[in-house]
Design an enzyme around this catalytic site. Structure first.
Site, PDB file in Angstrom:
ATOM      1  N   CYS A 188     -41.546  18.959 -39.685  1.00  0.00           N
ATOM      2  CA  CYS A 188     -41.518  17.497 -39.620  1.00  0.00           C
ATOM      3  C   CYS A 188     -42.595  16.815 -40.473  1.00  0.00           C
ATOM      4  O   CYS A 188     -42.455  16.700 -41.679  1.00  0.00           O
ATOM      5  CB  CYS A 188     -41.594  17.064 -38.144  1.00  0.00           C
ATOM      6  SG  CYS A 188     -40.909  15.408 -37.836  1.00  0.00           S
ATOM      7  N   GLU A 218     -36.923  20.801 -34.584  1.00  0.00           N
ATOM      8  CA  GLU A 218     -38.265  20.832 -33.998  1.00  0.00           C
ATOM      9  C   GLU A 218     -38.179  20.690 -32.482  1.00  0.00           C
ATOM     10  O   GLU A 218     -37.458  19.847 -31.964  1.00  0.00           O
ATOM     11  CB  GLU A 218     -39.091  19.682 -34.589  1.00  0.00           C
ATOM     12  CG  GLU A 218     -40.502  19.591 -34.043  1.00  0.00           C
ATOM     13  CD  GLU A 218     -41.288  18.415 -34.606  1.00  0.00           C
ATOM     14  OE1 GLU A 218     -42.520  18.489 -34.608  1.00  0.00           O
ATOM     15  OE2 GLU A 218     -40.653  17.425 -35.048  1.00  0.00           O
ATOM     16  N   LYS A 275     -47.524  24.377 -36.677  1.00  0.00           N
ATOM     17  CA  LYS A 275     -47.520  23.108 -37.416  1.00  0.00           C
ATOM     18  C   LYS A 275     -48.934  22.683 -37.790  1.00  0.00           C
ATOM     19  O   LYS A 275     -49.818  22.570 -36.950  1.00  0.00           O
ATOM     20  CB  LYS A 275     -46.852  22.036 -36.556  1.00  0.00           C
ATOM     21  CG  LYS A 275     -46.653  20.689 -37.252  1.00  0.00           C
ATOM     22  CD  LYS A 275     -45.932  19.734 -36.301  1.00  0.00           C
ATOM     23  CE  LYS A 275     -45.668  18.375 -36.920  1.00  0.00           C
ATOM     24  NZ  LYS A 275     -45.002  17.460 -35.954  1.00  0.00           N
TER      25      LYS A 275
END
Length: 252
Positions: A140, A41, A106
């Site tokens: 994540c 990330e 995300k």
């Protein structure tokens, strides 16, 4: 093609220094062959909330990924801080060897760090196809939300790119295994290593998993290597057809 080789790089990201990170990645992967090179990330800057300072405004990291992938004839995947239409996104780029690409923004922003105050949440779940595999792209914090990752029969492999600090690393490893088991899918969760600009520490905790939660990765220096066999996965699903009994729902 029923097999896919992925090499993930446990990268000690240089804080806010894109040039150094590009160089370090090129050196680390110089003599490596794979179908996909996987990067963490925000691999070019670190997980940083100073988006005004570090976000790509001219696709510089995307262009580097395209150039590197073409040079190595390999897909390159990683997440990047980008600015677009006066908004910031934590964007997962999947760049194919010919330079074409797909992306996922995300969805679950890490409010504990203030990411939701700086970045804009994506609004679409993203599954891509590459070399016969259907691949779910995740970043994540998405890992903590199993409804969003529920396998609706639409993916074989989940990729999750992270900056997940060692204070919560047991959650990271446990959730990766849970996602593999409950979704009867391969999982490759790639975490960074080292210390970031906020003095958070990251230990080596990257995992590649089979659909029953067993680890299938090997390690060589800072590389995590895994080969995924689609025929083996289908045989496992045929033997244990648990997904057909899953609850039905729709994401709003």
């Amino acid at each position: 093609m029923s097999k896919l080789k992925i090499v993930g790089l446990n990268l000690d990201i240089v804080w806010k220094n894109k040039t150094e990170n590009y160089k370090n990645i090129e050196l680390a992967l110089a003599n490596v062959e794979a179908d996909i090179f996987l990067l963490p990330e925000m691999f070019s800057t670190g997980f940083c909330m100073d988006a005004e300072e570090i976000a790509d405004r001219n696709n510089e990291t995307l262009y580097w990924m395209q150039s590197f992938g073409k040079q190595r004839n390999t897909a390159v995947a990683g997440s990047v801080s980008i600015s677009e239409n006066d908004k910031f996104y934590n964007r997962f780029y999947f760049v194919k060897p010919d330079g074409s690409f797909e992306f996922y923004d995300k969805k679950h922003l890490f409010s504990y760090s203030g990411e939701d105050k700086i970045y804009t949440s994506g609004d679409q779940r993203k599954v891509i196809e590459y070399k016969g595999f259907k691949i779910l792209l995740q970043v994540c914090y998405d890992l903590r939300f199993p409804v969003f990752q529920r396998n609706l029969g639409d993916y074989d492999l989940m990729l999750n790119l992270a900056n997940w600090p060692n204070t919560r690393v047991e959650a990271w490893k446990t959730l990766l295994k849970a996602r593999a088991i409950e979704n009867q899918a391969f999982v490759f969760g790639l975490n960074r290593i080292g210390t970031d600009g906020n003095n958070l520490n990251y230990e080596e905790s990257t995992l590649a998993l089979f659909a029953d939660g067993t680890e299938i990765s090997t390690r060589q220096n800072n590389l995590v290597i895994a080969e995924f066999d689609l025929d083996e996965l289908q045989q496992f699903r045929d033997r244990y057809p648990f997904l057909k009994d899953a609850d039905k729902f729709e994401l709003k």
